[in-house]
Design a protein around this motif. Sequence first.
Motif, PDB file in Angstrom:
ATOM      1  N   MET A  86     133.218 113.828  27.541  1.00 33.47           N
ATOM      2  CA  MET A  86     133.647 113.623  26.095  1.00 33.47           C
ATOM      3  C   MET A  86     132.693 112.800  25.407  1.00 33.47           C
ATOM      4  SD  MET A  86     136.616 114.736  25.374  1.00 33.47           S
ATOM      5  CE  MET A  86     137.140 113.894  23.791  1.00 33.47           C
ATOM      6  N   LEU A  87     132.250 113.213  24.200  1.00 31.37           N
ATOM      7  CA  LEU A  87     131.492 112.322  22.987  1.00 31.37           C
ATOM      8  C   LEU A  87     132.188 111.691  22.328  1.00 31.37           C
ATOM      9  CD1 LEU A  87     128.857 111.400  21.595  1.00 31.37           C
ATOM     10  CD2 LEU A  87     129.163 113.873  20.351  1.00 31.37           C
ATOM     11  N   ASP A  88     132.320 110.165  23.062  1.00 30.50           N
ATOM     12  CA  ASP A  88     133.572 109.251  22.454  1.00 30.50           C
ATOM     13  C   ASP A  88     132.965 107.881  22.395  1.00 30.50           C
ATOM     14  OD1 ASP A  88     133.732 108.957  25.123  1.00 30.50           O
ATOM     15  OD2 ASP A  88     135.884 109.093  25.449  1.00 30.50           O
ATOM     16  N   GLY A  89     131.613 107.623  22.557  1.00 33.95           N
ATOM     17  CA  GLY A  89     131.252 106.340  22.728  1.00 33.95           C
ATOM     18  C   GLY A  89     130.334 105.658  21.783  1.00 33.95           C
ATOM     19  N   HIS A  90     130.427 104.319  21.503  1.00 33.98           N
ATOM     20  CA  HIS A  90     129.467 103.500  20.760  1.00 33.98           C
ATOM     21  C   HIS A  90     128.315 103.278  21.461  1.00 33.98           C
ATOM     22  CE1 HIS A  90     132.892 103.167  17.716  1.00 33.98           C
ATOM     23  NE2 HIS A  90     133.323 103.054  18.689  1.00 33.98           N
ATOM     24  N   PHE A  91     127.040 103.186  20.634  1.00 34.76           N
ATOM     25  CA  PHE A  91     125.805 103.067  21.619  1.00 34.76           C
ATOM     26  C   PHE A  91     125.716 101.772  22.330  1.00 34.76           C
ATOM     27  CE2 PHE A  91     121.673 101.230  21.728  1.00 34.76           C
ATOM     28  CZ  PHE A  91     120.902 102.153  22.389  1.00 34.76           C
ATOM     29  N   GLY A  92     126.146 100.944  21.791  1.00 33.52           N
ATOM     30  CA  GLY A  92     126.100  99.400  22.363  1.00 33.52           C
ATOM     31  C   GLY A  92     127.350  99.156  23.562  1.00 33.52           C
ATOM     32  N   SER A  93     128.422  99.995  23.518  1.00 32.84           N
ATOM     33  CA  SER A  93     129.430  99.639  24.364  1.00 32.84           C
ATOM     34  C   SER A  93     129.840 100.892  25.300  1.00 32.84           C
ATOM     35  CB  SER A  93     130.680  99.182  23.598  1.00 32.84           C
ATOM     36  OG  SER A  93     131.062 100.200  22.844  1.00 32.84           O
ATOM     37  N   CYS A  94     129.259 101.940  25.225  1.00 32.11           N
ATOM     38  CA  CYS A  94     129.402 103.069  26.092  1.00 32.11           C
ATOM     39  C   CYS A  94     129.160 102.983  27.375  1.00 32.11           C
ATOM     40  CB  CYS A  94     128.976 104.378  25.542  1.00 32.11           C
ATOM     41  SG  CYS A  94     127.010 104.549  25.832  1.00 32.11           S
ATOM     42  N   GLU A  95     130.155 103.565  28.530  1.00 33.00           N
ATOM     43  CA  GLU A  95     129.993 103.304  29.907  1.00 33.00           C
ATOM     44  C   GLU A  95     129.070 104.132  30.435  1.00 33.00           C
ATOM     45  OE1 GLU A  95     133.851 104.023  31.550  1.00 33.00           O
ATOM     46  OE2 GLU A  95     134.447 102.377  30.679  1.00 33.00           O
ATOM     47  N   ARG A  96     128.589 105.509  29.725  1.00 37.04           N
ATOM     48  CA  ARG A  96     127.496 106.165  30.295  1.00 37.04           C
ATOM     49  C   ARG A  96     127.075 107.159  29.211  1.00 37.04           C
ATOM     50  NH1 ARG A  96     132.423 107.612  31.860  1.00 37.04           N
ATOM     51  NH2 ARG A  96     132.269 106.232  34.003  1.00 37.04           N
ATOM     52  N   PHE A  97     125.802 107.538  29.511  1.00 32.15           N
ATOM     53  CA  PHE A  97     125.303 108.738  28.729  1.00 32.15           C
ATOM     54  C   PHE A  97     125.324 110.162  29.211  1.00 32.15           C
ATOM     55  CE2 PHE A  97     123.051 104.869  26.924  1.00 32.15           C
ATOM     56  CZ  PHE A  97     123.474 105.157  25.809  1.00 32.15           C
ATOM     57  N   LEU A  98     125.757 111.126  28.922  1.00 34.31           N
ATOM     58  CA  LEU A  98     125.640 112.418  29.252  1.00 34.31           C
ATOM     59  C   LEU A  98     124.510 112.977  28.837  1.00 34.31           C
ATOM     60  CD1 LEU A  98     129.363 113.666  28.388  1.00 34.31           C
ATOM     61  CD2 LEU A  98     128.496 112.399  30.539  1.00 34.31           C
ATOM     62  N   ILE A  99     123.616 113.511  29.550  1.00 33.18           N
ATOM     63  CA  ILE A  99     122.213 114.209  29.450  1.00 33.18           C
ATOM     64  C   ILE A  99     122.281 115.502  29.472  1.00 33.18           C
ATOM     65  CG2 ILE A  99     119.634 113.943  29.773  1.00 33.18           C
ATOM     66  CD1 ILE A  99     120.980 111.247  29.105  1.00 33.18           C
ATOM     67  N   TYR A 100     121.907 116.345  28.323  1.00 30.65           N
ATOM     68  CA  TYR A 100     121.843 117.643  28.219  1.00 30.65           C
ATOM     69  C   TYR A 100     120.519 118.340  27.972  1.00 30.65           C
ATOM     70  CZ  TYR A 100     126.936 117.577  27.733  1.00 30.65           C
ATOM     71  OH  TYR A 100     128.242 117.534  27.828  1.00 30.65           O
ATOM     72  N   GLN A 101     120.387 119.471  28.592  1.00 28.35           N
ATOM     73  CA  GLN A 101     119.007 120.035  28.302  1.00 28.35           C
ATOM     74  C   GLN A 101     119.448 121.331  27.665  1.00 28.35           C
ATOM     75  OE1 GLN A 101     116.322 118.528  29.454  1.00 28.35           O
ATOM     76  NE2 GLN A 101     114.677 119.684  28.343  1.00 28.35           N
ATOM     77  N   VAL A 102     118.935 121.359  26.488  1.00 28.43           N
ATOM     78  CA  VAL A 102     119.349 122.587  25.466  1.00 28.43           C
ATOM     79  C   VAL A 102     118.244 123.349  25.091  1.00 28.43           C
ATOM     80  CG1 VAL A 102     120.655 122.915  23.153  1.00 28.43           C
ATOM     81  CG2 VAL A 102     121.045 120.776  24.596  1.00 28.43           C
TER      82      VAL A 102
END
Length: 233
Positions: free
Chosen positions: A113-129
């Motif tokens: 899910m894309l459901d995070g705020h920059f300063g508090s999200c638990e992780r970043f999902l990294i996509y190559q597009v």
Amino acid sequence: MNTSITREAALRIGLAARALEVSPRELTLALAEKLDLPLSETKLAGCSVELLREAMDGDGGICVAEKEDLKKAVRLLWGEGVTGSELPRTDAYNDGDMPRSVRLACASNNGEMLDGHFGSCERFLIYQVSADDLRLVDVRSTLEADHAEDKNVARSALIADCDVLYVQSIGGPAAAKVIRANVHPVKIPLPGPARDSAVRLQASLASPPPWLARVMGVTPPSLERFARADEDA
């Protein structure tokens, strides 16, 4: 001291504790003696049978388990065979696989899910597009970055190989640090599947808006006629 733990790490510890017939709290305390808090997926992935044996035989007084049980617990701590894991599976990717592609980071707290705020999200999902391909190539925990003196700088460094960042929200000072890392931040206020946002980005690659064209290092379609005029002059 930051003692937070992601739901994924907690799930792995809980399943490993069950395999060892100890309580999750006992195993968490034992691992913390060896790996320090906060316990993250990255730290758990570095756990070995010997480290786990030493942790369980330490001051916590947990009896040493059978070797096969230790092996099973370590595999669970690594995330292998974890049923109910919320982390999405990544796709195979090697540098150069997708020419003319961009790399997108999405701030996430749950699954894909894309459901995070920059300063508090638990992780970043990294996509190559790219125009004809889209792959989830990495999932990066932010817990280690939160130990840094400036966590916004550390979080920016975590995604510095990306071209675009999608977040629900980001403050001005944090956005400036992301831009300084050569990443273009974009607010997506409403939470939703990260892959859907990546698909929309993919659809715009053929005729990118000016900001995305700059990221891609190409001339925006709206300016192409002026570029051709300069060449012909």
